[in-house]
Write an enzyme that holds these catalytic residues in place. Structure first.
Site, PDB file in Angstrom:
ATOM      1  N   LYS A   1       0.853  -1.195   0.000  1.00 52.18           N
ATOM      2  CA  LYS A   1       0.000   0.000   0.000  1.00 52.18           C
ATOM      3  C   LYS A   1       0.883   1.237   0.000  1.00 52.18           C
ATOM      4  O   LYS A   1       1.532   1.546   1.001  1.00 52.18           O
ATOM      5  CB  LYS A   1      -0.932   0.058   1.211  1.00 52.18           C
ATOM      6  CG  LYS A   1      -2.017   1.149   1.038  1.00 52.18           C
ATOM      7  CD  LYS A   1      -2.636   1.614   2.331  1.00 52.18           C
ATOM      8  CE  LYS A   1      -1.877   2.723   2.989  1.00 52.18           C
ATOM      9  NZ  LYS A   1      -1.897   4.018   2.225  1.00 52.18           N
TER      10      LYS A   1
ATOM     11  N   GLU B   1      10.115  16.303  14.544  1.00 55.97           N
ATOM     12  CA  GLU B   1      10.420  16.116  13.137  1.00 55.97           C
ATOM     13  C   GLU B   1       9.532  17.028  12.297  1.00 55.97           C
ATOM     14  O   GLU B   1       8.304  16.971  12.379  1.00 55.97           O
ATOM     15  CB  GLU B   1      10.203  14.665  12.723  1.00 55.97           C
ATOM     16  CG  GLU B   1      10.602  14.382  11.297  1.00 55.97           C
ATOM     17  CD  GLU B   1      10.456  12.925  10.906  1.00 55.97           C
ATOM     18  OE1 GLU B   1      11.325  12.416  10.183  1.00 55.97           O
ATOM     19  OE2 GLU B   1       9.465  12.297  11.342  1.00 55.97           O
TER      20      GLU B   1
ATOM     21  N   CYS C   1      13.489  11.191   6.325  1.00 56.09           N
ATOM     22  CA  CYS C   1      13.541  10.809   7.738  1.00 56.09           C
ATOM     23  C   CYS C   1      14.951  10.945   8.306  1.00 56.09           C
ATOM     24  O   CYS C   1      15.125  11.133   9.499  1.00 56.09           O
ATOM     25  CB  CYS C   1      13.022   9.383   7.924  1.00 56.09           C
ATOM     26  SG  CYS C   1      13.787   8.180   6.827  1.00 56.09           S
TER      27      CYS C   1
ATOM     28  N   GLU D   1      10.241   1.439  10.343  1.00 57.67           N
ATOM     29  CA  GLU D   1      11.266   2.452  10.084  1.00 57.67           C
ATOM     30  C   GLU D   1      10.555   3.784  10.184  1.00 57.67           C
ATOM     31  O   GLU D   1       9.747   4.140   9.317  1.00 57.67           O
ATOM     32  CB  GLU D   1      11.907   2.241   8.707  1.00 57.67           C
ATOM     33  CG  GLU D   1      13.192   3.052   8.516  1.00 57.67           C
ATOM     34  CD  GLU D   1      12.972   4.396   7.866  1.00 57.67           C
ATOM     35  OE1 GLU D   1      12.954   5.403   8.616  1.00 57.67           O
ATOM     36  OE2 GLU D   1      12.805   4.456   6.651  1.00 57.67           O
TER      37      GLU D   1
END
Length: 496
Positions: free
Chosen positions: A190, A400, A301, A266
């Site tokens: 997906k 983040e 990331c 992750e």
């Protein structure tokens, strides 16, 4: 990259046929009729309508993957035969490299040069690497007493659900799909609802390469519906996810509420990049820091979003980065001269701008950028942004942002630098610039991160694993270690 002009890319974009239907059991399936508009962040225009999966479409994809695993040929093929098909997928990705790069650039705003040179190179190399690895994996036969034989074998884990983000839509899909297929698993992939089109094309190319029906299925839809259905599905044995830490928590809950499937995560990062006064090339260190935070619009990331620089060199390093930010060519992702394209969409742009506003409110000093740009295009563009005078407790230094926003923090000694670097809930990556070998080893060991780059950033190849610690996740992509996620160990003890 081949010499293709901006006008030629525009012409190819106009002629591009973008199919937005699921790819299930080796064929294109429109699903139940629900769809959503795929909007290009380069100009705000609708690219196509994309099938929006509900639980019925996810069930169909999982059922196809289950049939292919339980009774189909894929897990039973000789590893060399699986490897040949993975190599054929790599060949087809290479043949369709222009089309795939164009699709990625249109759907998520990445500059076409980066999509072609970096993203597609990574995806092609990943399928090729695991295709070559497939028949080189070995089992174990431990030494035992003379009257027994012990075997330790790795067997494919079953049906894998892979949920991947939009920032590197084909690279990160390849990091999940290729090792899972090499191990003999079947996959339900997906992609993010923001970047579904390149993943759908990957599914069709994999079928064209000879992958049996049901081995790789691609369903499109949002996280709360399609993603949740995959996470809760009792016939999925392994879940591999790349994305935010918040969503990673959901997948752990889904596993607990269903069949306790293994979940490999992750997740996010707030990576520190430490520059010491003895860096071998201070100009290179500063230029790399600028490249690292502005590459891919900062939507990485591993982005070195916290620059930790010794106070004696902080002004020089920061000035260099600010100058580079002012020189960056921001513009249409389809222009080969563009260095920074559009953020993935309006909602994400607003989120990044909110972080910038909070940084100003908290007292950080804005050195450059901080505002939307090229608004007349209809696209989601942001100026490269640098803050200094950032305090470790500010949101700029803790959360983040996933955009081209750099926070500069200073330190006076090495212990302080390491403490600042580790003062985060994340542990994905880190950078260190020093000429001292002992410092390089000692600090690398002290940093709580899955990857540490010394005198470079974002370097490496498929031979090394990638993943994080702390709230940046678990498990590893890339390298032979990725196979561990998609296999089960079995012990067989034979009494002789």
């Amino acid at each position: 990259m081949l010499d293709i002009t901006h006008n030629e890319w525009l012409r190819r974009a106009e002629a591009l046929d973008l199919s937005g239907v699921h790819h299930i059991d080796g064929t294109d399936e429109p699903g139940g009729g629900q769809s959503y508009a795929a909007v290009s962040p380069r100009d705000g225009q609708v690219l196509t309508q994309v099938a929006d999966a509900g639980t019925a479409e996810v069930d169909a994809a999982v059922a196809a993957a289950r049939r292919a695993f339980d009774s189909g040929p894929w897990p039973r093929l000789a590893p060399a035969d699986r490897g040949r098909i993975l190599l054929r997928i790599a060949d087809l990705l290479e043949e369709q490299r222009h089309r795939l790069a164009l699709t990625i650039s249109l759907e998520m705003g990445k500059p076409i040069t980066d999509a072609y040179d970096i993203e597609l190179r990574a995806a092609i190399n990943t399928f090729r690497w695991y295709g070559q690895l497939a028949d080189k994996l070995t089992d174990e036969s431990p030494h035992t007493a003379p009257d027994a034989l012990a075997l330790v074998t790795r067997e494919p884990a079953g049906v894998v659900g892979a949920v991947v983000p939009w920032n590197f839509p084909l690279t990160l899909a390849s990091w999940k799909v290729a090792p899972a297929l090499a191990a003999g698993c079947t996959v339900v992939l997906k992609p993010s609802e923001n970047s579904p089109l390149s993943a759908l094309l990957l599914g069709r190319l994999a079928t064209e390469a000879g992958l049996p029906p049901g081995v790789l299925n691609v369903v499109t839809g949002d996280g709360p519906t399609a993603g949740r259905a995959i996470g809760l599905h009792p016939d999925i044995d392994v879940l591999a996810f790349t994305g935010s830490t918040a969503v990673g928590r959901h997948f752990l809950r889904y596993a607990a509420d269903s069949n306790l499937k293994r979940v490999w995560l992750e997740l996010g990062g707030k990576s520190p990049n430490i520059i010491l006064p003895d860096a071998p090339d201070l100009e290179k260190a500063a230029a790399t820091a600028a490249w690292g935070i502005f590459f891919n619009q900062g939507e990485m990331c591993t982005a070195p979003s916290r620059l930790l620089v010794h106070s004696s060199i902080a002004e020089r390093v920061t000035d260099t980065i600010v100058a580079r930010a002012q020189e960056l060519r921001i513009g249409d992702p389809l222009d080969p001269t563009t260095e920074m394209g559009a953020l993935v969409g309006e909602r994400h742009l607003k989120r990044v701008l909110d972080h910038i506003g909070t940084g100003l409110d908290e007292g950080a000093r804005l050195r450059v950028g901080g505002s939307r740009t090229l608004a007349g295009t209809g696209g989601s563009y942001l100026q490269p942004t640098v803050f200094d005078h950032v305090d470790p407790g500010m949101r700029l230094a803790r959360e983040e942002i996933f955009g081209p926003v750099l926070s500069v923090l200073t330190f006076d000694d090495l212990d302080e630098a390491v403490a600042l670097a580790n003062a985060t809930e994340y542990g994905l990556a880190a950078g260190l610039w020093t000429s001292d070998l002992s410092t390089a080893h000692q600090v690398s060991r002290a940093l709580k991160a899955g990857t540490v780059w010394v005198n470079c950033y974002e370097e490496g190849d498929l031979t090394v694993p990638f993943g994080g610690v702390k709230q940046s996740g678990n498990g590893r992509d890339k390298s032979t270690h990725a196979i561990e996620k998609y296999t089960e160990l079995k012990t067989t003890w034979i009494q002789l």
